[in-house]
Design a protein around this motif. Sequence first.
Motif, PDB file in Angstrom:
ATOM      1  N   PRO A 184     132.334 127.347  82.117  1.00  0.00           N
ATOM      2  CA  PRO A 184     131.268 127.978  81.327  1.00  0.00           C
ATOM      3  C   PRO A 184     131.841 129.008  80.349  1.00  0.00           C
ATOM      4  O   PRO A 184     132.861 129.645  80.617  1.00  0.00           O
ATOM      5  N   GLY A 205     127.529 125.540  79.591  1.00  0.00           N
ATOM      6  CA  GLY A 205     127.498 125.529  81.044  1.00  0.00           C
ATOM      7  C   GLY A 205     128.634 124.720  81.645  1.00  0.00           C
ATOM      8  O   GLY A 205     129.557 124.272  80.957  1.00  0.00           O
ATOM      9  N   ALA A 209     126.483 119.655  83.766  1.00  0.00           N
ATOM     10  CA  ALA A 209     125.186 120.334  83.844  1.00  0.00           C
ATOM     11  C   ALA A 209     124.133 119.519  83.109  1.00  0.00           C
ATOM     12  O   ALA A 209     124.434 118.805  82.153  1.00  0.00           O
TER      13      ALA A 209
END
Length: 431
Positions: A184, A205, A209
Motif C-alpha cells: 500500500p 491498496g 484488493a
Amino acid sequence: MNGEPPAHALGLDFGTTNTVVALGDGAGGSELVEFADGTGAVFRSALCFWEEERAWNGIACEAGPWAIDEYLQSPLDSRFVQSFKTVAASASFERALIFGKPYRFEDFGRLFLQRLVRHAGGALDERPRRVVVGRPVEWAGARPDPELARRRYDLMLGEFGVELHYVYEPLGAAYSYASRLSEPATVLVADFGGGTTDFSVVRVGEPGATRRCEPLASAGVGIAGDRFDRRIVDRLVLPMLGKGGRYRSMGKVLEIPGGWFAEFADWSRLALMRNRRTLDELRRLQRDALDPEPIGRMIALIEHEQGFPLYDAVGRVKRALSAEDRAEFRFEGGGVAIAAEVRREEFEGWIAEDLARIEAALERALAAAAVGPEGIDRVFLTGGTSLVPAVRALFERRFGGERIAAGGELTSIAHGLALIGGEPDPAAWAA
C-alpha cells in the motif's frame, strides 16, 4: 455500469503533442498499439491538408508522422495543424478555414482518429465496446469551458467506441504505476504534457484488493512543455528577428510592436503569415527599422516556411539542456543562420514563473487531498517535460529524491487507461 469487464477495452491518451493507444486484454493486462512502418507506439497529434482533385471535397489529409512527411515535402502547398487539443475548451474557437473549407474541432478530431486507425496495422479495426479517454484536469486556454470540451470530445469519439468514459490523465498514469507496487502507498502523480500539467493524489491498496486505487484529489494548470519552448523562442530567437528593435514612424522613433511576434508562439501559425498583405507590411517595417537586418530574417523564415525546422531546433536545445549544463542552439534555413550558446541556468530563469505556477497547482492537489508532503509515500513523474532538471528539482526539494520514480514518460497514461477499462465499473474513475 456494473458487470463483467469487456474482453476488449481501449485506453486513449490523446495528447497535445503525441497520442498513444493501449488495448486491455480483459485479464488485468494491456498492450500498446504499434503503428506502421516502424514508427512505434507514439503517434504525433498532427494533421496535414493539401488540395487533391480525387480526394473527398477536393482536400486530402494525413495524420501523425505521415502528416509531418507530407508537410515537409511540400510546405508551400499544404496546411499543417498541430496542438489542436488546446482549443477543445475554447468558446472563441469555432472553426478554422483550410483551403476555404471550414473545420471544427470535432472535424479535426474525427479525421485524426480515422487516420490513426488506418495506420495501426489492423489492431484497431474492431470497434471496441469500451473506450477510456484521458482528459486534463484543467483545460488549456484563458477561460476554458469544460462542458464545451466534453461535447466536442463526444462528437469526435462518437464513431470510435460504444461506451465512453473520461478519466483524468494523471489517474491513468497512477493506475499504471500502481500495477508495479507490491504494498500500500499514497502516491502523487505529476503528468507533464505539451499543453497542461496535472496532478493526482491516489491511495493504492494491497495487491488483490477489491478496489486497488482510490483517487483522493486532482489539480492542474495550463502550462507545460509547449510554454517552455515559447520561452526559448521569446528570449533567444525573437530578438534576432527584430523583437525589442526600434523603427521610425511619423518623425518619431518607436519600439517595434510586440504583435508582430505573437504568431511565433506556435510554429504552424507561421504559415498563416505567408500572405501578400502581411509580407508587404513587414517589408514596410523593414524599410523603417533602425536595424532592418533582423526584420529581413523574419521575412525569410516566413517566405521559406521555416517554422517546423525552427521549433525542431528549439526542441533539441531544450532536450540537450536536460543532460548538459550548456548547449548550442543552432538553426540554418531559408537563408537564415542563428547560433547561440544557452546555459541551463539561463533557461531555468526563463521558465521560473512557469515553475512557480506549476508548484502552486501541486499545492492545490495536496491541500484538496488533505495530505502534506510527509504523507506522500511515492511520487511518479510522467510526460516528456518531467525530464527537465528544474522540474525534477522541484519535487526533490519537496519530497526527497528517494521517493521519486519515473518511466514510460509517453506511454504510461494510455497503459493505465486501458487497465481502468478492464475494471467492472470504470465510471468510478470518471472525471
